[in-house]
Design a protein around this motif. Sequence first.
Motif, PDB file in Angstrom:
ATOM      1  N   THR A   6      -7.849   8.017  -0.569  1.00  0.00           N
ATOM      2  CA  THR A   6      -9.000   7.126  -0.412  1.00  0.00           C
ATOM      3  C   THR A   6      -8.554   5.753   0.082  1.00  0.00           C
ATOM      4  N   ILE A   7      -9.490   5.058   0.682  1.00  0.00           N
ATOM      5  CA  ILE A   7      -9.225   3.700   1.152  1.00  0.00           C
ATOM      6  C   ILE A   7      -8.868   2.795  -0.022  1.00  0.00           C
ATOM      7  N   ALA A   8      -9.563   2.948  -1.121  1.00  0.00           N
ATOM      8  CA  ALA A   8      -9.284   2.110  -2.295  1.00  0.00           C
ATOM      9  C   ALA A   8      -7.862   2.324  -2.796  1.00  0.00           C
ATOM     10  N   GLU A   9      -7.393   3.568  -2.805  1.00  0.00           N
ATOM     11  CA  GLU A   9      -6.023   3.843  -3.240  1.00  0.00           C
ATOM     12  C   GLU A   9      -5.011   3.186  -2.317  1.00  0.00           C
ATOM     13  N   VAL A  10      -5.265   3.235  -1.012  1.00  0.00           N
ATOM     14  CA  VAL A  10      -4.333   2.626  -0.053  1.00  0.00           C
ATOM     15  C   VAL A  10      -4.283   1.123  -0.260  1.00  0.00           C
ATOM     16  N   ARG A  11      -5.421   0.508  -0.406  1.00  0.00           N
ATOM     17  CA  ARG A  11      -5.449  -0.953  -0.562  1.00  0.00           C
ATOM     18  C   ARG A  11      -4.747  -1.382  -1.847  1.00  0.00           C
ATOM     19  N   ALA A  12      -4.909  -0.616  -2.890  1.00  0.00           N
ATOM     20  CA  ALA A  12      -4.222  -0.951  -4.141  1.00  0.00           C
ATOM     21  C   ALA A  12      -2.714  -0.807  -3.985  1.00  0.00           C
ATOM     22  N   ALA A  13      -2.271   0.255  -3.303  1.00  0.00           N
ATOM     23  CA  ALA A  13      -0.839   0.465  -3.112  1.00  0.00           C
ATOM     24  C   ALA A  13      -0.246  -0.574  -2.175  1.00  0.00           C
ATOM     25  N   ARG A  14      -1.019  -0.950  -1.161  1.00  0.00           N
ATOM     26  CA  ARG A  14      -0.534  -1.912  -0.159  1.00  0.00           C
ATOM     27  C   ARG A  14      -0.304  -3.289  -0.771  1.00  0.00           C
ATOM     28  N   ALA A  15      -1.045  -3.641  -1.780  1.00  0.00           N
ATOM     29  CA  ALA A  15      -1.003  -4.994  -2.332  1.00  0.00           C
ATOM     30  C   ALA A  15       0.378  -5.386  -2.822  1.00  0.00           C
ATOM     31  N   GLY A  16       1.185  -4.401  -3.222  1.00  0.00           N
ATOM     32  CA  GLY A  16       2.502  -4.727  -3.756  1.00  0.00           C
ATOM     33  C   GLY A  16       3.627  -4.657  -2.745  1.00  0.00           C
TER      34      GLY A  16
END
Length: 276
Positions: A6-16
């Motif tokens: 999901t897009i939400a999962e990618v954005r959460a992973a990308r943040a770090g």
Amino acid sequence: MRVLRTIAEVRAARAGLPGLGLVPTMGFLHAGHMSLVARARAECGASAVSIFVNPTQFAAGEDLSRYPRDMPRDLAMLDAAGVDLVFTPEPAEIYPPGHASRIEVGPVASPLEGARRPGHFAGVATVVAKLFNIVQPTRAYFGQKDAQQVAVIRRMARDLDMPLDVVVGDTVREPDGLAMSSRNVYLSPAERAAAPVLYRALDAARRSFDGGERDAETLRRAMAGTIASEPGIALDYVSVADGETLEEVGRAGPGCLLSLAARLGRTRLIDNVVLG
């Protein structure tokens, strides 16, 4: 390796992740894709690969339904290569109900593949822009084999002030010169034996250029003549064009793009080389 859907999962992973290299793919990976993955890992703080067979870049009657897919194999290859993130969305995640926007890149998308596959590059540009927005890479990696796609994406990134570098990797070839492509799996044994003529045609024109020939029409004839020497191949086009605008030229020079497309049975292949 984290597999994200999901897009939400990618954005959460990308943040770090401070730096991230993205390799957008449609899957059924080969050595060409993996060479881009290796560069992304070497040049960026972390690496991501998207696997998404994008329906909007296929016209009616093209090979969307039969495009080769093997997700378990692809994920195993990427895991072994040390990739950090893999984004494998469903079509509805990328194109939810009511999705209507698309990106038209302009003249660079009009000739060659654009003329023969109407709407193709709008689909490419739109999905790549969405991937760039979702993943927020610092660098994005594409193969030279899809030279017009590279030109389209570079133009889009430049025109829309996207804060990333578009990096182009060399075409990876089989020992007989055939450019690696997921669609090569479609070829029958006889078609596979004939397919290296595409590279031989490009090489004939390049050697003519290296020998001093500058007339673009002579180079086009060299490519077309080489293709004609192989029975059973239907030539679609040959081109000698400006490497950035893809406008046909009368006089060839360093940086010009030699490209062609041909059909072998039901399979359509493309290839190119850059002069100089």
